[in-house]
Design an enzyme around this catalytic site. Structure first.
Site, short mmCIF file in Angstrom:
data_model
loop_
_atom_site.label_atom_id
_atom_site.label_comp_id
_atom_site.label_asym_id
_atom_site.label_seq_id
_atom_site.Cartn_x
_atom_site.Cartn_y
_atom_site.Cartn_z
N LYS A 1 0.89 -1.17 0.00
CA LYS A 1 0.00 0.00 0.00
C LYS A 1 0.92 1.21 0.00
CE LYS A 1 -1.83 3.06 1.82
NZ LYS A 1 -1.62 4.46 1.40
N GLU B 1 9.50 1.66 10.78
CA GLU B 1 10.56 2.63 10.44
C GLU B 1 9.90 4.00 10.54
OE1 GLU B 1 13.59 1.80 9.81
OE2 GLU B 1 13.66 -0.13 8.78
N CYS C 1 13.74 10.72 6.51
CA CYS C 1 13.59 10.40 7.94
C CYS C 1 14.93 10.50 8.66
CB CYS C 1 12.97 9.04 8.11
SG CYS C 1 13.77 7.81 7.11
N GLU D 1 10.32 16.50 14.87
CA GLU D 1 10.70 16.34 13.47
C GLU D 1 9.91 17.33 12.60
OE1 GLU D 1 9.39 12.69 11.52
OE2 GLU D 1 11.37 12.54 10.62
P1 NAD Z 1 2.26 8.79 7.26
O1 NAD Z 1 2.48 8.02 8.48
O2 NAD Z 1 1.16 9.76 7.23
O3 NAD Z 1 1.98 7.82 6.01
C1 NAD Z 1 2.82 6.75 5.70
C2 NAD Z 1 2.00 5.67 5.02
O4 NAD Z 1 1.06 5.17 5.96
C3 NAD Z 1 1.19 6.14 3.82
O5 NAD Z 1 1.17 5.12 2.84
C4 NAD Z 1 -0.19 6.31 4.40
O6 NAD Z 1 -1.21 6.17 3.44
C5 NAD Z 1 -0.24 5.18 5.40
N1 NAD Z 1 -1.20 5.34 6.49
C6 NAD Z 1 -1.74 6.49 6.99
N2 NAD Z 1 -2.63 6.21 7.96
C7 NAD Z 1 -2.64 4.86 8.11
C8 NAD Z 1 -3.33 3.97 8.96
N3 NAD Z 1 -4.21 4.39 9.88
N4 NAD Z 1 -3.07 2.65 8.86
C9 NAD Z 1 -2.19 2.18 7.97
N5 NAD Z 1 -1.51 2.98 7.10
C10 NAD Z 1 -1.74 4.31 7.18
O7 NAD Z 1 3.64 9.42 6.95
P2 NAD Z 1 4.06 10.32 5.73
O8 NAD Z 1 3.49 11.67 5.94
O9 NAD Z 1 3.70 9.62 4.46
O10 NAD Z 1 5.66 10.30 5.86
C11 NAD Z 1 6.32 11.17 6.73
C12 NAD Z 1 6.80 10.47 7.98
O11 NAD Z 1 7.40 9.22 7.67
C13 NAD Z 1 7.86 11.24 8.72
O12 NAD Z 1 7.58 11.22 10.10
C14 NAD Z 1 9.14 10.49 8.45
O13 NAD Z 1 10.14 10.63 9.37
C15 NAD Z 1 8.66 9.10 8.31
N6 NAD Z 1 9.57 8.31 7.46
C16 NAD Z 1 10.37 7.36 8.06
C17 NAD Z 1 11.25 6.62 7.31
C18 NAD Z 1 12.14 5.57 7.94
O14 NAD Z 1 12.67 4.74 7.24
N7 NAD Z 1 12.32 5.56 9.24
C19 NAD Z 1 11.32 6.83 5.93
C20 NAD Z 1 10.50 7.79 5.36
C21 NAD Z 1 9.62 8.52 6.14
#
Ligand code: NAD
Length: 477
Positions: A171, A246, A280, A379
């Site tokens: 997804k 992650e 991240c 962050e």
């Molecule tokens: P997000 O958590 O909003 O979304 C990430 C993914 O989760 C998307 O595909 C989204 O559709 C899905 N999602 C949202 N709500 C959900 C739910 N209730 N259940 C299951 N899936 C759901 O994050 P974002 O805005 O897309 O990304 C930014 C964040 O991600 C930042 O905090 C960043 O640090 C983190 N990030 C971490 C890493 C890592 O490897 N540690 C890498 C990239 C981004």
């Protein structure tokens, strides 16, 4: 044609709805994706289960590895098209997108060639017993990825899962999933059996939540925000499904007074400006020993002022923020900091001819950020660097460990003993010494401590995460 790929078929969402895709460089809609929900997810999970019962489940590790390598080659053959798709969808400069695509190919090559090299163990046990520990796939694996490096994230999470013989359901983020769709077409071209890889596009609270709560998944990996990480962990826990998380970071770059400052400054700027700070493991806190603060911050400020922002085609230092929502969030951090009197020391520029509707933010360097300020602890996920001072080594360690996160850290010092001490004492999943490789290479295990998450992806450790063991004791007397 829909953008949902289940059991080797491209389909619309069951209820036929779509989501608009916006170009972050100009704010305009340019296509749509299917809005998958619970029923679409159920079909994908069913297809994955069937694939495990069928041809995919019977393949040898060598055969799976060969398919992964073939996909890696197809990604390279279509690299320019994929880079253009990724750049338009995320706004990142074309040079960066081109590099990202090479990394995706590397994931499939690395795990493709590793697939048949992960062996079990035998255990010397009681007389009359053969004991072996078999390494086996989890079964159906669920993968939820964010929008910042969509193509790379697909490779990072899907390649090791398939190498170990799982069947996957992905997804991707609703904010950037076009490269996932194109790569799914290449899975088909590479000859993966139907159902071994499935893709459901849609919103997180709909398709994502349905996938992580599905009773027929056996493992989940999630990359995204700490808040959603909690929801994923709760959902998987209800079915006792293991998950890798992650999450975010607030990674320090620590500069001691004996560091090679000329070498450090440009890498420190790159570590936060890269991908417009939407990484991240971005080095978002700059901790400088107080006796070199003035000298070093002036150097960093000079470089910051030179940073230029524009569209993917302009191919400058960074592009726009991915969406209007994220841009508002990043700008909110900057405005708050300015309003509370944190000194804004330097700022890059947005190219004059960049479209006015784009979500551009000129990178910002803040100096002398108070240790308890939200800019020092939270962050931002944007191009904002917060500089602070420390007095000595123990103060540096305390400050480095002073956030809730523990993803990565950079240490700049020529003192070898100090390098070793800091590598042990800083709480983070990756430590870079006299370099900063936000995330590092495909070979390097990656993941967080504290609220940055748990479990490891990348390197050989990902193959362990994406599989489990079965102990077989055979009595032969
Ligand atoms: P997000 O958590 O909003 O979304 C990430 C993914 O989760 C998307 O595909 C989204 O559709 C899905 N999602 C949202 N709500 C959900 C739910 N209730 N259940 C299951 N899936 C759901 O994050 P974002 O805005 O897309 O990304 C930014 C964040 O991600 C930042 O905090 C960043 O640090 C983190 N990030 C971490 C890493 C890592 O490897 N540690 C890498 C990239 C981004």
């Amino acid at each position: 044609m829909g953008t949902i790929y289940i059991n080797g078929n491209w389909v619309e969402a069951v209820d036929g709805e779509t989501i608009d895709v916006i170009n972050p460089s100009n704010g305009e809609k340019f296509t749509t994706i299917s809005r998958g929900r619970a029923e679409d997810v159920s079909q994908a999970v069913r297809a994955a289960n069937q694939a495990l019962e069928g041809r995919w489940g019977q393949m040898t590790a060598t055969e799976r590895g060969r398919l992964l390598c073939r996909l890696g080659q197809l990604i390279l053959d279509n690299a320019e098209e994929l880079a253009q798709i990724e750049a338009r969808d995320t706004g990142k400069p074309l040079t960066v997108a081109r590099n990202d695509v090479k990394v995706v190919a590397r994931y499939f090559e690395f795990y493709g060639t590793a697939a048949d090299k992960i062996h079990g163990q035998t255990v010397p046990y009681l007389d009359g017993f053969n004991v072996s520990i078999l390494r086996v796939p989890h079964g159906v694996t669920a993968h939820i990825i964010p929008w910042n490096y969509p193509a790379q994230m697909l490779g990072r999470t899907i390649a090791p899962a398939l190498a170990m013989g799982n069947a996957a359901v992905l997804k991707p983020s609703e904010d950037a999933c076009l490269s996932s769709i194109r790569i799914a077409q290449l899975f088909e071209e590479a000859g993966f059996p139907a159902g071994s890889f499935n893709l459901v596009t849609g919103y997180g609270h709909e398709a994502g939540a349905a996938l992580t709560a599905h009773p027929q998944i056996n493992f989940a990996t999630f990359t995204g925000s700490p808040e959603v990480g909690v929801l994923v962990q709760e959902a998987t826990a209800r079915n006792h499904v293991p998950c890798v998380l992650e999450l975010g970071g607030k990674s320090p770059q620590i500069v001691f007074n004996d560091a090679d400052l000329e070498k450090a400054a440009p890498q420190i700027v790159k570590a936060i400006v890269q991908n417009a700070g939407q990484t991240c493991s971005a080095g978002s806190r700059l901790l400088i020993q107080e006796d070199i603060y003035d000298k070093f911050i002036a150097k960093v400020a000079r470089l910051f002022n030179e940073v230029r922002v524009g569209t993917p085609e302009m191919d400058l230092d960074c592009g726009p923020i991915v969406s209007a929502k994220q841009r508002k969030r990043v700008q909110g951090f900057i405005d708050d900091a300015v309003a509370s009197g944190v000194p804004l020391l330097a700022q890059g520029t947005v190219a004059k001819d960049a479209p006015s509707g784009g979500y551009f933010v000129a990178p910002v360097l803040f100096g002398n950020v108070p240790r308890a300020h939200r800019l020092a602890c939270n962050e931002v996920f944007g191009p904002v660097l917060s500089a602070m001072t420390f007095s000595d080594e123990s103060d540096a360690i305390a400050l480095a460990n002073a956030t809730e996160f523990g993803l990565a850290a950079g240490v700049w010092t020529e003192n070898g003993s100090r390098q070793a001490r800091l590598a042990r004492k800083i709480i983070a999943g990756q430590i870079f010494i006299n370099c900063y490789g936000a995330g590092g290479g495909v070979e390097l295990p990656f993941g967080g401590m504290k609220k940055s998450g748990h479990g490891r992806e990348k390197g050989f450790l990902a193959l362990e995460e994406m599989s489990t063991t079965k102990t077989v004791a055979q009595y032969f007397n």
